[in-house]
Design an enzyme around this catalytic site. Sequence first.
Site, PDB file in Angstrom:
ATOM      1  N   ASP A 103       8.613   2.674  -3.879  1.00 47.39           N
ATOM      2  CA  ASP A 103       9.844   2.690  -4.677  1.00 47.39           C
ATOM      3  C   ASP A 103      11.051   2.544  -3.756  1.00 47.39           C
ATOM      4  O   ASP A 103      10.991   2.885  -2.573  1.00 47.39           O
ATOM      5  CB  ASP A 103       9.972   4.016  -5.433  1.00 47.39           C
ATOM      6  CG  ASP A 103       8.877   4.195  -6.470  1.00 47.39           C
ATOM      7  OD1 ASP A 103       8.246   3.191  -6.858  1.00 47.39           O
ATOM      8  OD2 ASP A 103       8.658   5.351  -6.874  1.00 47.39           O
TER       9      ASP A 103
HETATM   10  N1  URA Z   1       4.107   6.735  -5.997  1.00 47.26           N
HETATM   11  C1  URA Z   1       5.401   6.760  -6.401  1.00 47.26           C
HETATM   12  O1  URA Z   1       5.736   7.376  -7.404  1.00 47.26           O
HETATM   13  N2  URA Z   1       6.324   6.099  -5.653  1.00 47.26           N
HETATM   14  C2  URA Z   1       6.016   5.429  -4.523  1.00 47.26           C
HETATM   15  O2  URA Z   1       6.893   4.837  -3.876  1.00 47.26           O
HETATM   16  C3  URA Z   1       4.659   5.418  -4.111  1.00 47.26           C
HETATM   17  C4  URA Z   1       3.724   6.084  -4.865  1.00 47.26           C
END
Ligand code: URA
Length: 236
Positions: A103
Amino acid sequence: MRLDKYLAESLGCTRSESRVLIRKGRVTVDGAVCKKADAQLAGGETVAAGGRPLAHQAFVYLMLNKPTGVVSASSGRAGETTVVDLVGAAYPRRQLFPAGRLDKTSTGFVLLTDDGAFAHDILSPRHHVPKTYTVTLDTPLTDAMRSGFAAGVTLADGQTLAPAQVEPLSPDGLTVRVTLRQGVYHQIKRMFGVYGAGVNALHRDAIGGLWLDKSLPAGGWRELTAAEKGAITAAR
Ligand code: URA
């Protein structure tokens, strides 16, 4: 592979630049001048340009420490910085992409490559390459989370996930290590969300058996060694 492509990839130049070198007789294959840009290399030949033997890499594999605010994509919207932007002009002839996304707010290990088959291998749920994260929660880890993760969390949309591991890293239970063998959008945040817990920070430490090099600053990157590449898939 064609000689002009091999040369362009080895030297980081364009195909037309490599053809100029070939036409000028500056390129040798196993010691003999070759003036044919479309000459096919079988692999194992020694190719030299201007008398200098070339080391050719079929693919590039980079470990990058993603900072927060950077997008895990090859191209972003106007004003956005992507993980590929961070590598900048170092590989102008390579179509690099992130093998697995984090993310925008998450940090840590992103693997950048132009090897589609390898990326598929580590992302495919069939291959079970584990990804390890350090997660900071807004409420302490509970036994219900631990047993739920181990059994396979059912998300709010009804999707049941593969079993995952979660263990505390701090005595207050607010910092935890999560290991996933699956890559569903916002997976960790949604898994904790099922238990009413929020994620304050999320950092990817490892892909397979390869851990992020702690000496890489946020935004830093480097090429993997062959042994490090092997460590990624050795841990499944
Ligand atoms: N799970 C998430 O919620 N965000 C990430 O960036 C990676 C795994």
